[in-house]
Design a protein around this motif. Structure first.
Motif, PDB file in Angstrom:
ATOM      1  N   UNK A  91       0.869  -1.166   0.000  1.00 22.88           N
ATOM      2  CA  UNK A  91       0.000   0.000   0.000  1.00 22.88           C
ATOM      3  C   UNK A  91       0.909   1.219   0.000  1.00 22.88           C
ATOM      4  N   UNK A  92       0.748   2.053  -1.009  1.00 26.45           N
ATOM      5  CA  UNK A  92       1.508   3.302  -1.102  1.00 26.45           C
ATOM      6  C   UNK A  92       0.486   4.433  -1.013  1.00 26.45           C
ATOM      7  N   UNK A  93       0.202   4.852   0.191  1.00 27.29           N
ATOM      8  CA  UNK A  93      -0.895   5.785   0.385  1.00 27.29           C
ATOM      9  C   UNK A  93      -2.184   5.054   0.063  1.00 27.29           C
ATOM     10  N   UNK A  94      -2.953   5.579  -0.877  1.00 30.06           N
ATOM     11  CA  UNK A  94      -4.213   4.935  -1.248  1.00 30.06           C
ATOM     12  C   UNK A  94      -4.060   4.003  -2.453  1.00 30.06           C
ATOM     13  N   UNK A  95      -2.828   3.814  -2.920  1.00 28.57           N
ATOM     14  CA  UNK A  95      -2.562   3.006  -4.108  1.00 28.57           C
ATOM     15  C   UNK A  95      -2.046   1.628  -3.690  1.00 28.57           C
ATOM     16  N   UNK A  96      -2.555   0.587  -4.361  1.00 30.61           N
ATOM     17  CA  UNK A  96      -2.053  -0.770  -4.132  1.00 30.61           C
ATOM     18  C   UNK A  96      -1.137  -1.162  -5.284  1.00 30.61           C
ATOM     19  N   UNK A  97       0.043  -1.671  -4.937  1.00 32.91           N
ATOM     20  CA  UNK A  97       1.009  -2.109  -5.935  1.00 32.91           C
ATOM     21  C   UNK A  97       1.449  -3.532  -5.606  1.00 32.91           C
ATOM     22  N   UNK A  98       1.223  -4.416  -6.557  1.00 35.74           N
ATOM     23  CA  UNK A  98       1.679  -5.801  -6.439  1.00 35.74           C
ATOM     24  C   UNK A  98       3.040  -5.894  -7.126  1.00 35.74           C
ATOM     25  N   UNK A  99       4.065  -6.250  -6.354  1.00 40.13           N
ATOM     26  CA  UNK A  99       5.391  -6.429  -6.963  1.00 40.13           C
ATOM     27  C   UNK A  99       5.506  -7.858  -7.473  1.00 40.13           C
ATOM     28  N   UNK A 100       6.080  -7.988  -8.678  1.00 38.62           N
ATOM     29  CA  UNK A 100       6.152  -9.265  -9.374  1.00 38.62           C
ATOM     30  C   UNK A 100       7.560  -9.444  -9.932  1.00 38.62           C
ATOM     31  N   UNK A 101       8.075 -10.658  -9.822  1.00 35.04           N
ATOM     32  CA  UNK A 101       9.334 -11.024 -10.474  1.00 35.04           C
ATOM     33  C   UNK A 101       8.990 -11.856 -11.696  1.00 35.04           C
ATOM     34  N   UNK A 102       9.541 -11.466 -12.841  1.00 34.94           N
ATOM     35  CA  UNK A 102       9.327 -12.200 -14.081  1.00 34.94           C
ATOM     36  C   UNK A 102      10.692 -12.640 -14.587  1.00 34.94           C
ATOM     37  N   UNK A 103      10.835 -13.940 -14.790  1.00 31.80           N
ATOM     38  CA  UNK A 103      12.037 -14.472 -15.429  1.00 31.80           C
ATOM     39  C   UNK A 103      11.683 -14.626 -16.901  1.00 31.80           C
ATOM     40  N   UNK A 104      12.393 -13.868 -17.754  1.00 27.05           N
ATOM     41  CA  UNK A 104      12.062 -13.953 -19.175  1.00 27.05           C
ATOM     42  C   UNK A 104      12.595 -15.255 -19.760  1.00 27.05           C
ATOM     43  N   UNK A 105      12.320 -15.482 -21.000  1.00 32.90           N
ATOM     44  CA  UNK A 105      12.673 -16.762 -21.632  1.00 32.90           C
ATOM     45  C   UNK A 105      14.167 -16.951 -21.794  1.00 32.90           C
ATOM     46  N   UNK A 106      14.949 -15.874 -21.636  1.00 42.24           N
ATOM     47  CA  UNK A 106      16.408 -16.014 -21.686  1.00 42.24           C
ATOM     48  C   UNK A 106      16.997 -16.185 -20.289  1.00 42.24           C
ATOM     49  N   UNK A 107      16.135 -16.223 -19.259  1.00 40.48           N
ATOM     50  CA  UNK A 107      16.589 -16.455 -17.894  1.00 40.48           C
ATOM     51  C   UNK A 107      16.885 -15.191 -17.102  1.00 40.48           C
ATOM     52  N   UNK A 108      16.635 -14.023 -17.661  1.00 45.97           N
ATOM     53  CA  UNK A 108      16.900 -12.760 -16.987  1.00 45.97           C
ATOM     54  C   UNK A 108      15.722 -12.377 -16.096  1.00 45.97           C
ATOM     55  N   UNK A 109      16.010 -11.913 -14.876  1.00 51.15           N
ATOM     56  CA  UNK A 109      14.972 -11.507 -13.928  1.00 51.15           C
ATOM     57  C   UNK A 109      14.597 -10.042 -14.142  1.00 51.15           C
TER      58      UNK A 109
END
Length: 138
Positions: A91-109
């Protein structure tokens, strides 16, 4: 024009990071919306991916095709994701932010902040910011 729109979205989300942050309990509905959009992009189903975007994003891009072009050009790790992991919901003030990690198809985060809003149809994605990788403590 797409670059200008992306820059404006990034600036508005970046301003949020200066606000006090509070980590919240995981929200399966929010994770389901974001995961559903990733699944739609994996299936090359732009219309379904578009349905997960907020009304604001839909008005901004006008058509699923414009939206798809923006995602493909500005967020290639979302367009063709590999592994996806939900980090935390903030929660950033009144804003909700979902943090996500994505590993792309080359293996980079890649680390992304998904701004979420509640609509009459449920949770929707109202913007995505590419975040810096978290620092690793020694």
């Amino acid at each position: 024009m797409l670059r200008a729109i992306l820059a404006a979205l990034a600036l508005s989300l970046a301003a949020l990071s200066a606000q006090a942050q509070q980590v919240l309990d995981p929200n399966p509905e929010i994770e389901g919306v974001i995961g559903g959009q990733f699944d739609a992009f994996r299936a090359e189903d732009v219309a379904t991916a578009w349905d997960f975007a907020s009304p604001t994003i839909q008005r901004l891009f006008g058509t699923p095709e414009n939206f798809a072009r923006m995602v493909e050009q500005g967020y290639p790790m979302v367009w063709t994701p590999g592994e996806v992991r939900f980090i935390d919901l903030q929660s950033l003030g009144s804003i909700l932010v979902q943090r996500v990690e994505v590993i792309d198809r080359s293996g980079r985060a890649h680390y992304l902040g998904y701004q979420m809003i509640q609509t009459e149809e449920g949770w929707r994605i109202n913007g995505v910011q590419i975040l810096e990788a978290p620092s690793v403590a020694a």
